[in-house]
Scaffold this active site. Structure first.
Site, short mmCIF file in Angstrom:
data_model
loop_
_atom_site.label_atom_id
_atom_site.label_comp_id
_atom_site.label_asym_id
_atom_site.label_seq_id
_atom_site.Cartn_x
_atom_site.Cartn_y
_atom_site.Cartn_z
N LYS A 32 40.47 10.49 11.78
CA LYS A 32 41.89 10.34 11.48
C LYS A 32 42.18 10.88 10.08
O LYS A 32 43.18 11.57 9.86
CB LYS A 32 42.31 8.87 11.60
N ASP A 52 50.92 3.22 14.61
CA ASP A 52 50.12 2.89 15.79
C ASP A 52 51.00 2.31 16.90
O ASP A 52 50.57 2.24 18.06
CB ASP A 52 49.08 1.81 15.42
N GLN A 85 42.54 -0.30 11.31
CA GLN A 85 41.64 0.00 12.43
C GLN A 85 41.17 -1.29 13.11
O GLN A 85 40.69 -2.21 12.46
CB GLN A 85 40.42 0.80 11.91
#
Ligand code: NAD
Length: 299
Positions: free
Chosen positions: A58, A125, A102
Site C-alpha cells: 500500500k 477503507d 490495518q
C-alpha cells in the site's frame, strides 16, 4: 456442462495498473491546481507478516501514484488508548486525506472502536458505520476497496449489469455485504449466500455473476456454475505444498471452473491488485472532496 473452450482469464493486474496510472495522472493535476499532495496514513500494530506485506504494498502504491505516505508502525503491545490517540491526531492533520488501520488488530484492541474513531470523511477503507450506511442508502461515501475493485472488473467485463442475476457467497461487512449492495446499485438481481445457505451449488448455478468471498480453498466447483457465468474469486488462501512450500489459491477451483465459466479472475493476479488500486483511488477522491469543502468554507 463443460464448454469447448476455456474461460477468459480476467487480468486484474493489468486493470489495476491502468487504474493506478489514471490516478497518478489525476494526482499531478490535483497538485498543480491546489499546491498540495494527497496523503495516506497507514497504521500497523504488531508484526503479523501478511499485514506487513499488505502495508508495504500500500505504501509503495501511494508513492508510485505521486502521493505522500505516512507509515505508523506500532508495537504489538500498544494500548487501545494510544492507538485511538494516534487516530485522533491523524483525523486532525490537514495533510492526511486518508487513514487506514490495518486489520486484524491484536486481541486486546477493539477493532470496531478504532474503525469508528476514524473521521468518516478520511475513511478510505470504507469500514466506518457512516460509510456502510451511506452505501446502504445510495449516498456517496467511501466504498470498501475489495468489492469496489470487483465491481470495476465486472463492469469492464460485462458492461451494463442491469437485470443480471448475481450470487455473492459470503456476508462479511468488508466484502460480501458491500459487494451485494454495489451489485444492487447497478440493478443486478442479487442473492447473498452464506454458511447456512441450503444447496449452495443449486443457488450458484442460476447466476450470471458469481462473487466468491468465503475463505475456503477451491470450494466452488465448475459443476456449480451456469455455462458462460462470470466468476470473481475474492478468496486468498495459502495451502501447503510438499517440501514446506505453499501456494495461494482462491475460493474457486480454477481448473474445473475455467471449463464452464465465460470469464474468471485468477488467484493471484485477479481481485488482489485491484484492492490496492482502489485504495489509491479512494485517497485521491478524499483529497478532492476535502479540497472542495475547504474552498466552500473559504468563500
Ligand atoms: P469472512 O471470514 O469474514 O467471511 C466469510 C463468509 O463466508 C461468511 O460470511 C460466511 O457466512 C461465508 N461462508 C463460510 N463458509 C461457507 C460455506 N461453507 N458456504 C457458504 N458460505 C460460507 O471473510 P472475508 O473477510 O469476507 O474474506 C473472504 C475471503 O476473501 C478470504 O479468503 C479473504 O482472505 C479474502 N479477501 C481477499 C481480499 C483481496 O484483496 N483479494 C480482501 C479481503 C478478503
Amino acid at each position: 456442462m463443460p464448454r469447448s473452450s476455456l474461460a477468459r482469464s480476467i487480468d486484474g493486474k493489468a486493470a489495476a495498473l491502468a487504474l493506478r496510472a489514471e490516478v497518478a495522472a489525476e494526482v499531478t493535476r490535483f497538485t498543480a491546481a491546489t499546491g498540495r499532495v494527497p496523503g495516506l496514513a497507514v497504521v500497523l500494530v504488531g508484526e503479523d507478516p501478511a499485514s506487513a506485506v499488505y502495508v508495504h504494498s500500500k505504501g509503495k502504491a501511494t508513492i508510485d501514484a505521486g502521493m505522500q505516505g505516512f507509515e505508523h508502525r506500532l508495537p504489538a503491545d500498544t494500548s487501545e488508548a494510544a492507538l485511538l490517540a494516534l487516530v485522533d491526531l491523524l483525523n486532525a492533520d490537514p495533510v492526511v486525506d486518508g487513514i487506514l488501520v490495518q486489520l486484524p488488530l491484536p486481541s486486546h484492541i477493539d477493532a470496531d472502536k478504532v474503525t469508528t474513531r476514524i473521521d468518516p470523511d478520511k475513511d478510505v477503507d470504507g469500514f466506518h458505520p457512516v460509510n456502510a450506511g451511506r452505501l446502504a442508502i445510495g449516498l456517496s461515501g467511501f466504498v470498501p476497496c475489495t468489492p469496489l475493485g470487483c465491481l470495476m472488473l465486472l463492469r469492464a467485463e460485462l458492461g451494463d449489469l442491469s437485470g443480471k442475476s448475481a450470487v455473492v457467497i459470503g456476508r462479511s461487512n468488508i466484502v460480501g455485504k458491500p459487494m451485494a449492495l454495489l451489485l444492487l446499485g447497478d440493478s443486478a438481481t442479487v442473492t447473498i449466500a452464506h454458511s447456512r445457505t441450503r444447496d449452495l451449488p443449486a443457488v450458484v448455478r442460476q447466476a450470471d455473476i458469481v462473487v466468491a468471498a468465503v475463505g475456503r480453498p477451491e470450494m466452488v466447483k465448475g459443476d456449480w456454475l451456469k455455462p458462460g457465468a462470470t466468476v470473481i474469486d475474492v478468496g486468498i488462501n495459502r495451502i501447503d505444498k510438499q517440501e514446506g512450500k505453499s501456494r495461494l489459491v482462491g475460493d474457486v477451483d480454477f481448473a474445473s471452473a475455467s471449463a464452464v465459466a465465460g470469464a474468471i479472475t485468477p488467484v493471484p493476479g485477479g481481485v488482489g491488485p485491484m484492492t490496492i488500486a482502489c485504495l489509491i483511488r479512494n485517497t485521491l477522491v478524499s483529497a478532492a472532496r476535502r479540497e472542495h469543502y475547504q474552498m466552500e468554507k473559504r468563500l
